[in-house]
Design an enzyme around this catalytic site. Structure first.
Site, PDB file in Angstrom:
ATOM      1  N   GLU A 149       0.813  -1.217   0.000  1.00 32.41           N
ATOM      2  CA  GLU A 149       0.000   0.000   0.000  1.00 32.41           C
ATOM      3  C   GLU A 149       0.842   1.260   0.000  1.00 32.41           C
ATOM      4  OE1 GLU A 149      -0.693  -2.729   1.658  1.00 32.41           O
ATOM      5  OE2 GLU A 149      -2.710  -3.243   1.014  1.00 32.41           O
ATOM      6  N   HIS A 196     -11.858  -5.169   9.373  1.00 33.99           N
ATOM      7  CA  HIS A 196     -12.351  -4.856   8.022  1.00 33.99           C
ATOM      8  C   HIS A 196     -13.624  -4.027   8.037  1.00 33.99           C
ATOM      9  CE1 HIS A 196      -9.413  -7.644   6.472  1.00 33.99           C
ATOM     10  NE2 HIS A 196      -9.880  -7.564   5.260  1.00 33.99           N
TER      11      HIS A 196
END
Ligand SMILES: Cc1ncc(C[n+]2csc(CCOP(=O)(O)OP(=O)(O)O)c2C)c(N)n1
Ligand SMILES: Cc1ncc(C[n+]2csc(CCOP(=O)(O)OP(=O)(O)O)c2C)c(N)n1
Ligand SMILES: [Mg+2]
Ligand SMILES: [Mg+2]
Lengths: 336, 328, 336, 328
Positions: free
Chosen positions: D60, D129
Site C-alpha cells: 500500500e 475490516h
C-alpha cells in the site's frame, strides 16, 4: 540452504493415519463450512484452505504445546490442527458466544490463548510483528519455545514482512516463518507480485536460513519443520520455510476466479495432499478401504457434532457489546 | 520535593520502572547508545544492559508490533516511537492489533503495552516533523491516551501507565522536555482518569492539553490583568475524556475556549466542543470557541510557524470575544 | 554483480578540477551553515553531509538535466551538485521567501522542479515510493530518463524500501537506487540495525543488479554511476549502488555523538574524499598550490555572495501562510 | 436516463476517464485480472491493457506513493486502495507527501492524484475490516475528501476529482455498490464543493454522509409518519466541509442530528457539531445530537454489528429526543 528434495522417510502406520485424519478433518470441515456459507449460517469473509492442508498438519505435528502460533484469515486448518475443538471453531464461524473468540471474530479471527493460538489476522502481514514480539518475550524470559508464524506469498510484498525478518534475524529471535506460497495473492499470480518468485531467497537476504519444501507432501513438511524447529528452539535464530502449495478453491466466497484456468486448477488437484498421501499409504500397505471408511465415519461424526454444537450455541447478549474493549480490572502491581 | 525537568522526570520514571519490574524493557530507535532522541533514556543502556534497553532498526511497524507481541508474551514493554510524525508508519498495528485484540478475541488477550512519543510543533522542524495527532489516537477504542503537561505528570502518568492492563499511549510535547518544576521523587503513580483545573476562575473555561496548557495559563495571566477571571482545565487524559471535570467547569463559567495544537477541522477540540454542546448546552452563555492550528502544513520559518500555531494572543482574543459576544 | 575494485581511470584535468570544485563548494557551504546555525540564522534540524560529498558529486556528474532526483533531509550536497544556486539553498535554510522552496521547507526540504530536484524528504524511506512513481511516469510516457533516489543505510530497514524495490524491479522501472551507507542510522551502527550489513546483497534479492562502490572516491562513484545509469535509461530496469561512506560530523546539531569514538572518526577522516582526491591530483601533476588557491578563492566568493543573498532576502508575508495549501485554480480539462 | 448501480457508475466513470485522457491510469491490488475486489474495474484490463490498468503487489505504501510520484511526473493516476482498513499502511504517504508537497515546496509541486477506497461496515467482516476513517482524512490540509452517497455522485464526483490539481480521496461505502439509481450517462462532472439537501424539512436537520444518508432518509420517512418533518443533508464533500449549506439548514430547523458511522469520540460528526456551535448557536432550540458507532471494535455477529452501528431506529430516537428536549 536451498531446495531440499522431498525425502521419503519410512512411514510409521499410526502416525501416518493420524496425519491423514487431521488433513481429512480440515477438508471435511471446510467443505461443510462452504455449504453453511451458502445457507447463510456463516457470513462475512470465508477463506478456504482446501488443497493446503498438508502444511498446517505437517508443521503443527512438529511443534509442541509450548510453542506459539500466529496465523492469517485463512486459518481454520491451523486452528483444528492445533487442537482447538471443531465445535468451538464452527461456533465461532457462526458467531456464537461458545465460539473460540466468543463469536466476535468469526472465520478470520480464531483465538485460543490456552493453546497458544494467537489468532487469525486479517490485515495481510499484520501478524508478523506480533510473532516477532512473542518470540522476543520468550527469549527475554529464557523459555525454549518457537513462535510459528504463517503467512502467504502475497504478504511477502508488504513492508512488515521486511521489517519483521530483519528484526527477528538481527536479534536472533526464535521465530519460525512459514510462508504458504500458494502462487496467488487473491487474483494476482506470484510472478506478477514478486520480482523474485523464489521466496526463500528473499529470506536468505536477511541471513535467515531458508528452505523450499513441497507443501503438498505432509511428510516432507513435517520433516522439514522438525529439522528447523529444533534449531530455532535451541536459540540459533529464526528460520524460514517456503511451502509450495496451491489453493483449490476461490480466494473467498466472493471470488469469481477470473484470473486462472480450470485446467491449471485441475493440474494442481492431481497433487491433492490428501488423495496423494492416501494413495501412498495404500501402496505401502498401511491403509485399507475399511480403515478409510472408519476414518471418514469418525470425521463425519465429529463434524456433525461440531455443527450441532454451533447451532445450539447461544448468541452473546447485546448488553455485552462493550465488554472487554478494555479490561474491567487493573493489572497487578509490579512484582518487585 | 526536588527541582527537576520534564525530561528528567520521564527518565527517572523509566529508570524506576526498569528497576522495580523485571518484565519492563524499553525499545525504540536510538533509545540506547544515542541516549534517546530527546535524551529521555540517557544512561539507561549502561545501567540496564542491551536486553532491557533495545535500540531498534528504523522499522516502526515491526517494533511497535513486537511490543504488542511481547506484551502478549508476558512482558511489559515500553516502546518509544521517536516522534508522532513517524507513528503513522505503525498506525495499522495500533488500530488493528493493539486496540482490537482483547475485544476481538473475546477477552482472551491482554496487551499491557506502554507507548511513548514526542509530539507537537514549535521548533521550526517544518511540515513533516511538526504534527499533533493525539486527536487521532483519542478516536481509537481499546487504548488509553495521556498527555502529561507538567513535570509531576511526566513521571506519574508513565508509572501509572505501567499498571494498566491495556495499551497506553503517552504523548510528550517536545517543547516541554526542558520545562522545570517541582517533583516529589517518592511520589507514586498519578491519577490517569481525571482532568485537572490548573487555575480556578469564574468567567471563562479555557480547556487545553499537553503543550498548550502553558499557553492557556499565560493567557489567563494576561486576562487577569484585564480583569477577566479565567479557569484553565488541563485535560490530561485524552481517551477516555473526563467529561465530568470539563462540564462542571463550563457549568460554572458558562463560557469555554478549547485550545488544541492540531489542525482545527477534526481536532480533539471539536470533540470537546461537541461534548459541551451535548452536556452543558443550556448552561452556555456563548458558543464554545476553538483556538487551533491553521490548516496548513507547518512551515519552517519562525514567523510563519508562530502564525500557524495557537498562541497566547489568540487565546486572549478568543476569550475576549466570548465575553464580548455573550448575551444578556 | 558484487563488489567492484575501485578503478583508477585516466583523469582528465578540467573534469577533475570540476569534481574537486563541486566537492569544495559543498564542504565550505556546510561549514558555513554550521556556523550560521550557532548564530541562530539557521534553525530547526541541520544534517551535514561533510565526508560524503564524493557521492552527490560523483553520481550527479553522471546524470543528465532530464533525470530526476529524490533525496533526503541530508541533501544540501545534492542540491548544490545539481546546480541549484547556493544563494537559493542558503536563503531556504534561512527561511527566506527567496529560498528554493520559498523558505517553507528549510534545510530538510529543498525543491527545484525546474532542475527536476524533487526534494528533500524527512520521513526516512518516504522518498522511495515517490521515486518509483516518477520513474513509472517516465516509462508510461516513453521518456528515456533516470530517477535517482538517494537514501541512507537506516532507510533500508523500513518497509517502504522493501516495497519500493520490489515494485521497481517487478515493473522494470528506470530508478537508480543510491544507498549512502555511512554506517550509522543516527546513533545506531550498521551491524546493530541490519541483519545483512552488505546492503547491495539485499538489493540483489529483488533481482535488482547491485554493486558496492567506494563512496569516498569521487571517480569510482562517477564511473559506477555512468555504467549503471545508461542501463537504467535504456529500460533494463532499476539498478542499485551501495556507496560506502562515513559521516564526519554529528547526525544533526542536537547529537552529542555518544555512540562512536573520536578515533573511529579520525580513521575515516584520513579517507576524506576531498583531501584524498586533491592529493591524487597533485601526485598526477594536475593540481598546483596556485590552482587550489584560486579554487578556494572562487568558492569562498560564491559562498559569501550566497550568504549575502540569504541575509538580504525577504520573509514571506504572514498573509501568504495559506497560499498553495491547494492550487488556486483548477487543472485544465482532459486533453482528449 | 438509465437505471444502473453505484458499482456500474464507478466503473463507467473509470472507463470514461481512461478513454478520454491518456494520462489517466488505474493502479491497485487486484484491479486488473481479478476485476477489482468490488468489481468496479471489471473488464478494464482487457479494454485498456496492463499499462493503464495495473495490478500491484500488496504494498500500500509503495503504490500510493508511486501514485504521488506518477502525478508529479505528469500522469493522472487513479489509485485504488482496496479498503480504508488497509489505507493505514499508506497514511504516512498521504499526510507527509500527498497533502504536503505543494505547500512545502513553495507551490512548485502539484499532485493531481485520485485515490478511491471502499469504506464502512455492515457486512459482518469483523473488527479489522469494518473501519470508517473518513474523518481522519478530512482532518488533513492539502487534500479534498469526497463521500458519494448516490449513483450520480458515484460517477460525477470521480470525473470531477480527475479535474482537480490536488489529491482527491473518494470514499465509496461498500454497502452502496449494489445500490440502484437513475443516471444520465452523458452527465458530466458533479459539483464537489457543496453539500446537498436530499429531503427538505422544517423541524430537524439530519446531517449524514456516505453509507448513512440512506439510513437518514429512511428515518425521515418513519418520522414523517409520526408527524415530524425532517430535512436530510448529505455532506457529500467531507473536506472542505460546506458550512453554508449545513448552517442554512440548521438555522431553518433550529435542531440537528449528525449521523456518522465512525466511532463517536473524535468523529467527523464532532466537527460538524462544533461548527454548528460556532455558526448557529443562537439559532438552536436544542443541543446538536450525534448518532455514531459504539466505541468498540466492530464485532462479527450480525446482532452485535447492528447494535454497534448507527441504525434507522437510533436516528428516529435521536430526532424524537430533540423535539421532546426542546425548550419553549
Ligand atoms: C494490508 C492488506 N491489503 C489487502 C488486503 C486484501 N487481501 C486479503 S487476502 C489478500 C491476498 C493475500 O495473499 P497471500 O498473502 O498470498 O495469502 P493467501 O490469501 O493466498 O493465503 C488480499 C490482497 C488485506 N487483507 N490486507
Ligand atoms: C520514519 C522515520 N523514523 C525515524 C526518523 C528519525 N531519524 C531521522 S534521520 C534518522 C537516521 C537515518 O539514518 P540513514 O537512513 O542511515 O541516513 P543518514 O542520516 O545516516 O544519512 C532517524 C532515525 C525519521 N526521520 N523518520
Ligand atoms: Mg497466496
Ligand atoms: Mg546512515
Amino acid at each position: 540452504m536451498g531446495t531440499t528434495v522431498a525425502r521419503q522417510p519410512a512411514i510409521e502406520r499410526d502416525h501416518a493415519l493420524a496425519l491423514l485424519r487431521e488433513m481429512l478433518r480440515i477438508r471435511r470441515f471446510e467443505e461443510k463450512a462452504a455449504e453453511l456459507y451458502s445457507d447463510g449460517k456463516i457470513r462475512g469473509f470465508l477463506h478456504l484452505y482446501i488443497g493446503e492442508e498438508a502444511i498446517a498438519v505437517g508443521t503443527l505435528q512438529a511443534l509442541t504445546p509450548d510453542d506459539a502460533i500466529v496465523a492469517t484469515y485463512r486459518e481454520h486448518g491451523h486452528a483444528l490442527a492445533r487442537g482447538i475443538p471443531a465445535g468451538a471453531v464452527m461456533a465461532e464461524m457462526y458467531g456464537k458466544a461458545t465460539g473460540c473468540s466468543r463469536g466476535r471474530g468469526g472465520s478470520m479471527h480464531l483465538f485460543d490463548v490456552g493453546r497458544r493460538f494467537y489468532g487469525g489476522y486479517a490485515i495481510v502481514g499484520g501478524g508478523l510483528p506480533i510473532a516477532v514480539g512473542l518470540a522476543l518475550a520468550d527469549k527475554l524470559q529464557g523459555r525454549p519455545r518457537v513462535t510459528a508464524c504463517f503467512f502467504g506469498d502475497g504478504a511477502v510484498a508488504e513492508g512488515e514482512f521486511h521489517e519483521s525478518l530483519n528484526l527477528a534475524a538481527l536479534w536472533k529471535l526464535p521465530v519460525l516463518f512459514l510462508c504458504e506460497n500458494n502462487r496467488y495473492a487473491m487474483g494476482t499470480e506470484l510472478e506478477r507480485h514478486q520480482s523474485q518468485p523464489d521466496l526463500y531467497l528473499k529470506a536468505e537476504s536477511y541471513r535467515v536460513p531458508a528452505e523450499q519444501v513441497d507443501g503438498m507432501d505432509v511428510l516432507a513438511v513435517e520433516a522439514a519443520t522438525r529439522r528447523v524447529a529444533d534449531a530455532v528452539r535451541r536459540g540459533e535464530g529464526p528460520c524460514f520455510l517456503e511451502l509450495l502449495t496451491y489453493r483449490f478453491r476461490a480466494h473467498s466466497m466472493y471470488d469469481p476466479e477470473l484470473y486462472r484456468t480450470k485446467e491449471e486448477v485441475a493440474r494442481w488437484r492431481e497433487r491433492d495432499p490428501i488423495t496423494t498421501f492416501e494413495r501412498r499409504l495404500r501402496e505401502g500397505g498401511l491403509l485399507t478401504d475399511a480403515s478409510v471408511a472408519t476414518l471418514e465415519r469418525e470425521v463425519t461424526a465429529e463434524l456433525a457434532a461440531a455443527v450441532a454444537e454451533a447451532e445450539a450455541g447461544p448468541w452473546e447478549p447485546v448488553a455485552d457489546l462493550l465488554k472487554d474493549v478494555q479490561a474491567a480490572t487493573q493489572a497487578p502491581a509490579p512484582s518487585a | 520535593m526536588v527541582k527537576t525537568t520534564y525530561r528528567e522526570a520521564v527518565r527517572g520514571a523509566l529508570r524506576e520502572a526498569l528497576q522495580s519490574d523485571p518484565r519492563v524493557f524499553l525499545m525504540g530507535e536510538d533509545v540506547g547508545r544515542y541516549g534517546g532522541a530527546y535524551a529521555c533514556s540517557h544512561g539507561l543502556l549502561e545501567e540496564f544492559g542491551p536486553d532491557r534497553v533495545r535500540d531498534t532498526p528504523l522499522s516502526e511497524s515491526a517494533f511497535l508490533g513486537a511490543g504488542i507481541g511481547a506484551a502478549l508474551g508476558g512482558m511489559r514493554p515500553i516502546v518509544e516511537v521517536m516522534t508522532v510524525n513517524f507513528s503513522l508508519l505503525c498506525l495499522d498495528q495500533v488500530v488493528n492489533n493493539a486496540a482490537t485484540l482483547r475485544h476481538m478475541s473475546g477477552g482472551q488477550l491482554g496487551i499491557p503495552l506502554v507507548v511513548r512519543m514526542a509530539t507537537g510543533a514549535g521548533r521550526q522542524l517544518a511540515a513533516q516533523h511538526s504534527h499533533s495527532l493525539e486527536g487521532w489516537y483519542a478516536h481509537i477504542p481499546g487504548i488509553r491516551v495521556l498527555a502529561p503537561a507538567t513535570v509531576p505528570d511526566a513521571r506519574g502518568m508513565l508509572l501509572a501507565a505501567l499498571r494498566e492492563p491495556d495499551p497506553v499511549f503517552i504523548f510528550e510535547h517536545a517543547a516541554l522536555y526542558p520545562l522545570e518544576g517541582e517533583l516529589d521523587p517518592s511520589g507514586g503513580v498519578a491519577d490517569i482518569t481525571q482532568a485537572a483545573v490548573r487555575r480556578p476562575g469564574t468567567q471563562v473555561s479555557v480547556i487545553a492539553y499537553g503543550g498548550s496548557v502553558g499557553k492557556a495559563l499565560d493567557a489567563a495571566q494576561e486576562l487577569a490583568a484585564l480583569g477577566i477571571d479565567v479557569e484553565v482545565v488541563d485535560l490530561r487524559t485524552l481517551r477516555p475524556l473526563d467529561d465530568a471535570t470539563v462540564l462542571a467547569s463550563v457549568r460554572r463559567t458558562r463560557r469555554a475556549v478549547v485550545v488544541d495544537e492540531a489542525w482545527r477541522s477534526g481536532s480533539l477540540a471539536a470533540e470537546v466542543s461537541a461534548r459541551i454542546m451535548e452536556g452543558a448546552f443550556y448552561d452556555l452563555d456563548a458558543p464554545v470557541a476553538r483556538v487551533c492550528s491553521a490548516e496548513v502544513p507547518i512551515p519552517y520559518p519562525k514567523h510563519l510557524e508562530d502564525a500557524a500555531l495557537p498562541q497566547v494572543a489568540g487565546i486572549v482574543r478568543a476569550v475576549q470575544g466570548l465575553i464580548g459576544g455573550a448575551r444578556g
